[in-house]
Structure formats: structure tokens, C-alpha cells
Design an enzyme around this catalytic site. Structure first.
Site, mmCIF file in Angstrom:
data_model
loop_
_atom_site.group_PDB
_atom_site.id
_atom_site.type_symbol
_atom_site.label_atom_id
_atom_site.label_comp_id
_atom_site.label_asym_id
_atom_site.label_seq_id
_atom_site.Cartn_x
_atom_site.Cartn_y
_atom_site.Cartn_z
ATOM 1 N N ARG A 1 0.819 -1.234 0.000
ATOM 2 C CA ARG A 1 0.000 0.000 0.000
ATOM 3 C C ARG A 1 0.847 1.276 0.000
ATOM 4 N NH1 ARG A 1 -2.305 -3.709 -0.954
ATOM 5 N NH2 ARG A 1 -4.078 -4.672 0.068
ATOM 6 N N SER B 1 -10.426 -0.553 4.352
ATOM 7 C CA SER B 1 -9.554 -0.703 5.521
ATOM 8 C C SER B 1 -8.944 0.641 5.884
ATOM 9 C CB SER B 1 -8.430 -1.700 5.217
ATOM 10 O OG SER B 1 -8.992 -2.978 5.042
ATOM 11 N N GLU C 1 -4.059 3.622 6.572
ATOM 12 C CA GLU C 1 -3.897 3.366 5.133
ATOM 13 C C GLU C 1 -4.604 4.480 4.360
ATOM 14 O OE1 GLU C 1 -4.924 -0.621 3.734
ATOM 15 O OE2 GLU C 1 -5.846 0.263 1.943
HETATM 16 C C1 FAD Z 1 -15.594 -0.918 0.395
HETATM 17 C C2 FAD Z 1 -14.138 -0.694 0.087
HETATM 18 C C3 FAD Z 1 -13.301 -1.773 -0.102
HETATM 19 C C4 FAD Z 1 -11.942 -1.580 -0.388
HETATM 20 N N1 FAD Z 1 -11.164 -2.674 -0.604
HETATM 21 C C5 FAD Z 1 -9.860 -2.497 -0.894
HETATM 22 C C6 FAD Z 1 -9.011 -3.626 -1.138
HETATM 23 O O1 FAD Z 1 -9.435 -4.772 -1.130
HETATM 24 N N2 FAD Z 1 -7.709 -3.396 -1.416
HETATM 25 C C7 FAD Z 1 -7.189 -2.141 -1.470
HETATM 26 O O2 FAD Z 1 -5.984 -2.008 -1.729
HETATM 27 N N3 FAD Z 1 -7.956 -1.054 -1.241
HETATM 28 C C8 FAD Z 1 -9.275 -1.197 -0.956
HETATM 29 N N4 FAD Z 1 -10.065 -0.105 -0.725
HETATM 30 C C9 FAD Z 1 -9.443 1.250 -0.731
HETATM 31 C C10 FAD Z 1 -9.464 1.967 -2.082
HETATM 32 O O3 FAD Z 1 -10.520 1.480 -2.900
HETATM 33 C C11 FAD Z 1 -8.135 1.807 -2.815
HETATM 34 O O4 FAD Z 1 -7.084 2.369 -2.070
HETATM 35 C C12 FAD Z 1 -8.166 2.471 -4.199
HETATM 36 O O5 FAD Z 1 -6.995 2.147 -4.889
HETATM 37 C C13 FAD Z 1 -8.287 4.001 -4.136
HETATM 38 O O6 FAD Z 1 -8.590 4.466 -5.452
HETATM 39 P P1 FAD Z 1 -9.369 5.832 -5.673
HETATM 40 O O7 FAD Z 1 -9.475 6.060 -7.127
HETATM 41 O O8 FAD Z 1 -10.657 5.832 -4.925
HETATM 42 O O9 FAD Z 1 -8.337 6.848 -5.041
HETATM 43 P P2 FAD Z 1 -8.635 8.054 -4.032
HETATM 44 O O10 FAD Z 1 -9.194 7.512 -2.762
HETATM 45 O O11 FAD Z 1 -9.404 9.109 -4.719
HETATM 46 O O12 FAD Z 1 -7.148 8.567 -3.751
HETATM 47 C C14 FAD Z 1 -6.257 7.773 -2.989
HETATM 48 C C15 FAD Z 1 -4.833 8.345 -3.146
HETATM 49 O O13 FAD Z 1 -4.432 8.144 -4.497
HETATM 50 C C16 FAD Z 1 -4.030 9.390 -5.071
HETATM 51 N N5 FAD Z 1 -4.398 9.370 -6.482
HETATM 52 C C17 FAD Z 1 -5.620 9.132 -7.019
HETATM 53 N N6 FAD Z 1 -5.552 9.165 -8.358
HETATM 54 C C18 FAD Z 1 -4.257 9.441 -8.675
HETATM 55 C C19 FAD Z 1 -3.551 9.584 -9.903
HETATM 56 N N7 FAD Z 1 -4.154 9.468 -11.080
HETATM 57 N N8 FAD Z 1 -2.225 9.836 -9.841
HETATM 58 C C20 FAD Z 1 -1.591 9.955 -8.650
HETATM 59 N N9 FAD Z 1 -2.210 9.830 -7.464
HETATM 60 C C21 FAD Z 1 -3.532 9.558 -7.477
HETATM 61 C C22 FAD Z 1 -4.780 10.454 -4.294
HETATM 62 O O14 FAD Z 1 -4.097 11.694 -4.352
HETATM 63 C C23 FAD Z 1 -4.765 9.848 -2.898
HETATM 64 O O15 FAD Z 1 -3.545 10.121 -2.261
HETATM 65 C C24 FAD Z 1 -11.423 -0.270 -0.458
HETATM 66 C C25 FAD Z 1 -12.273 0.836 -0.263
HETATM 67 C C26 FAD Z 1 -13.608 0.629 -0.002
HETATM 68 C C27 FAD Z 1 -14.506 1.822 0.169
#
Ligand code: FAD
Length: 300
Positions: A173, A222, A292
Site C-alpha cells: 500500500r 480498511s 492506510e
Molecule cells: C468498500 C471498500 C473496499 C476496499 N477494498 C480495498 C481492497 O481490497 N484493497 C485495497 O488495496 N484497497 C481497498 N479499498 C481502498 C481503495 O478502494 C483503494 O485504495 C483504491 O486504490 C483508491 O482508489 P481511488 O481512485 O478511490 O483513489 P482516491 O481515494 O481518490 O485517492 C487515494 C490516493 O491516491 C491518489 N491518487 C488518485 N488518483 C491518482 C492519480 N491518477 N495519480 C496519482 N495519485 C492519485 C490520491 O491523491 C490519494 O492520495 C477499499 C475501499 C472501499 C470503500
């Protein structure tokens, strides 16, 4: 700050001043962004970035599924490419190029439909490709950067580069790479697979999530990283914190590493609950849990 009329003259995306970020986070909390921009496409993003003053902070968000935005909002410019950078294509040698705004679930299903295996684990991660690259998102033994061959990035001057895994320090992560450079696309190396098997695997992974995670109420997955050799959920549960609330922010009864928003939670309540969990787990288990989720913005 750039006058809107000037921006409108040649940019094709959507600019909003004071956009409430609660609309863009899975916790449904978060105050306003000074400026919020959704580019029309990559060319438009390049043009927009060239207009951002050098001293202005730039924040990127995807689907906001790993993000706690404080109630006072975010100073500077927030860029959201979700659904805007949406290119998705199979290229030669079992490779797929996906732009940053493509939802992970769409990438997983596209790979399976294209007879490619290796991205099924992404099906249940409710974020974008950009977010998965930034977080090294993973599930059920799979991890984003294990299938990354190359990435395309953009910097604040609008310069696009191709970079490779060796340019980043990638761990659980965590992805550390060149500062002030963001992901606009990923190139993923898959292996030949059987579509029906991939579909069945996705179905079973999604079913597992349905029974172990609180899917009905707003959450951010998480909240804490798993400490080496242990699980944050186990430590939180063993400390007797399941069901503990701070206002409408509560530790989920179903999965102790999830904080749910029962309806009217504020970011401040969620952040306080994060602090309470850290303090009590440290006192009871002698383990310091590290978030995280990414926390951005200012308090109100
Ligand atoms: C119900 C649920 C289940 C989940 N299960 C998992 C799981 O199984 N495994 C897991 O790893 N995560 C899980 N997550 C967490 C989350 O979905 C992941 O971390 C996901 O990768 C975040 O993507 P996002 O587009 O929503 O990013 P955001 O939450 O919008 O951003 C997260 C970070 O990424 C950065 N970011 C976003 N886009 C870019 C880009 N294009 N370039 C550079 N930086 C960027 C942002 O600045 C921020 O720091 C879960 C979340 C939920 C709500």
C-alpha cells in the site's frame, strides 16, 4: 487564481469553485475545494495544468475510496480524472493500457472478456486505475504493481512521461516515486486465460466481500495498514473496539478495520475515532497502527 472567463476561453473540462468534496468521497464527508477541475481528456488536462500558478497546491482524487477530506476542505486545485481519462485497450502480447480514470472493476472485467488473466483481484476494489497505482491497491493475494509494466505520468507543467517500475519504490500500500507527478495511464502485463474461469473467479471474490465487509453504509475500506505479521482488524477487535462510535462515525461490527458513516458523520469525528483506535490499540496491544487512508485538507 485564474479568472474563470480566461479558463473558459480554451479549456473544455468542468471547473467548479468551492465544490463540496463530500460528493467525491466514499465516506461522504469533506469540505469544499477552492478549485475543482475535471478535464475533458488528456490534451485538455495538459492545457489546464499549464494555467495553474506555480505556487498553487494540486491534489488528485480518483473515486475518493481511500480518502478522508477534512471538513474545512482543500486549498488549491483538486483534479479529478474519474470517467474522463477513460481509455481502455488491449495491446500486443497480453498487455492492456488503462487510463487513470477507469474504474478498477471495469479494468478487471475488460481483461477477463479479452481472455486475459491476472487482474481479477481488482474487481472488488472501488477505486480508479490512478488510485490503484498510487496506493498499490491489492486484494486476495493480488497487487497492482505486480502486473504493472509501465506507467504514463504528467507533471504540473503538463509534461507527459513514460516511467517503469524501477522508477518507484513500491511496497505494501505504498508507492514512492518522482514528486509532483501523477498517473495518467498504466500498462498492465497479463497472461492468457479462459474468460469463463476469470468470470467465475470475479464472482467468488465479490461474494466473499459481500459477507465480510459492510457494503451498505459509506466507508473507505480498511482504515489502517496491516502491521507486519498481523491484521489491524484482529487487533482492533481484540481491543474491544467493534461498535465504538464518535458521533455518527463507528467501528464496523462486521469488519473492525472499517469505519462506517451511519449518516451524519463529519470528517472530524472520523479522524477522532482514528485517533481513539490508535491510542487504545497501542495501550492494549503495544502496536502502533498506521492509517492506510490518506487524510487531506484543513479542519473547519
Ligand atoms: C468498500 C471498500 C473496499 C476496499 N477494498 C480495498 C481492497 O481490497 N484493497 C485495497 O488495496 N484497497 C481497498 N479499498 C481502498 C481503495 O478502494 C483503494 O485504495 C483504491 O486504490 C483508491 O482508489 P481511488 O481512485 O478511490 O483513489 P482516491 O481515494 O481518490 O485517492 C487515494 C490516493 O491516491 C491518489 N491518487 C488518485 N488518483 C491518482 C492519480 N491518477 N495519480 C496519482 N495519485 C492519485 C490520491 O491523491 C490519494 O492520495 C477499499 C475501499 C472501499 C470503500
Amino acid at each position: 487564481m485564474i479568472p474563470q472567463a480566461h479558463t473558459d476561453a480554451y479549456l473544455r473540462g468542468t471547473l467548479r469553485m468551492g465544490e463540496q468534496l463530500a460528493r467525491h468521497t466514499s465516506w461522504r464527508v469533506g469540505g469544499p475545494a477552492d478549485r475543482y477541475y475535471e478535464p475533458a481528456d488528456l490534451d485538455d488536462l495538459v492545457q489546464f495544468l499549464r494555467t495553474v500558478p506555480a505556487q498553487e497546491a494540486i491534489h488528485w482524487i480518483g473515486l475518493g475510496s481511500n480518502l478522508l477530506v477534512r471538513d474545512g476542505g482543500v486549498r488549491g486545485t483538486v483534479l479529478c480524472v474519474t470517467g474522463r481519462l477513460k481509455g481502455l485497450a488491449a495491446i500486443a502480447d497480453n498487455r492492456v493500457r488503462a487510463e487513470a480514470g477507469v474504474p478498477c472493476a471495469q479494468l478487471a472485467r475488460f481483461c477477463v472478456r479479452s481472455g486475459l488473466s491476472g487482474a481479477e483481484f481488482l474487481a472488488g476494489i472501488p477505486g480508479t486505475v490512478g488510485g490503484a497505482l498510487a496506493m498499490n491497491a491489492g486484494a486476495f493475494g493480488g497487487e497492482t504493481w505486480r502486473i504493472v509494466l509501465a506507467v504514463e505520468t504528467i507533471d504540473r507543467h503538463g509534461q507527459i512521461r513514460t516511467r517503469f517500475p524501477g522508477d518507484y519504490k513500491v511496497s505494501y500500500r505504498s508507492v514512492v516515486g518522482p514528486e509532483q507527478e501523477w498517473f495518467v495511464a498504466g500498462h498492465f502485463q497479463l497472461v492468457a486465460g479462459v474468460a469463463a474461469e476469470g468470470k467465475a473467479l470475479i464472482r467468488s471474490l465479490l461474494a466473499k466481500r459481500g459477507t465480510t465487509q459492510p457494503t451498505q453504509l459509506p466507508n473507505a475500506g480498511s482504515v489502517f495498514r496491516n502491521p507486519p505479521g498481523d491484521h489491524a482488524a484482529r487487533l482492533i477487535e481484540a481491543t474491544g473496539l467493534k461498535g465504538v462510535c464518535e458521533g455518527d462515525a463507528c467501528v464496523s461490527e462486521l469488519h473492525a478495520n472499517f469505519i462506517i458513516n451511519r449518516g451524519k458523520a463529519t470528517a472530524a469525528q472520523i479522524e477522532r475515532l482514528i485517533g481513539i483506535i490508535q491510542e487504545r490499540v497501542l495501550a492494549a496491544q503495544n502496536v502502533r497502527l498506521e492509517p492506510e487512508v490518506r487524510i487531506i485538507g484543513v479542519e473547519s
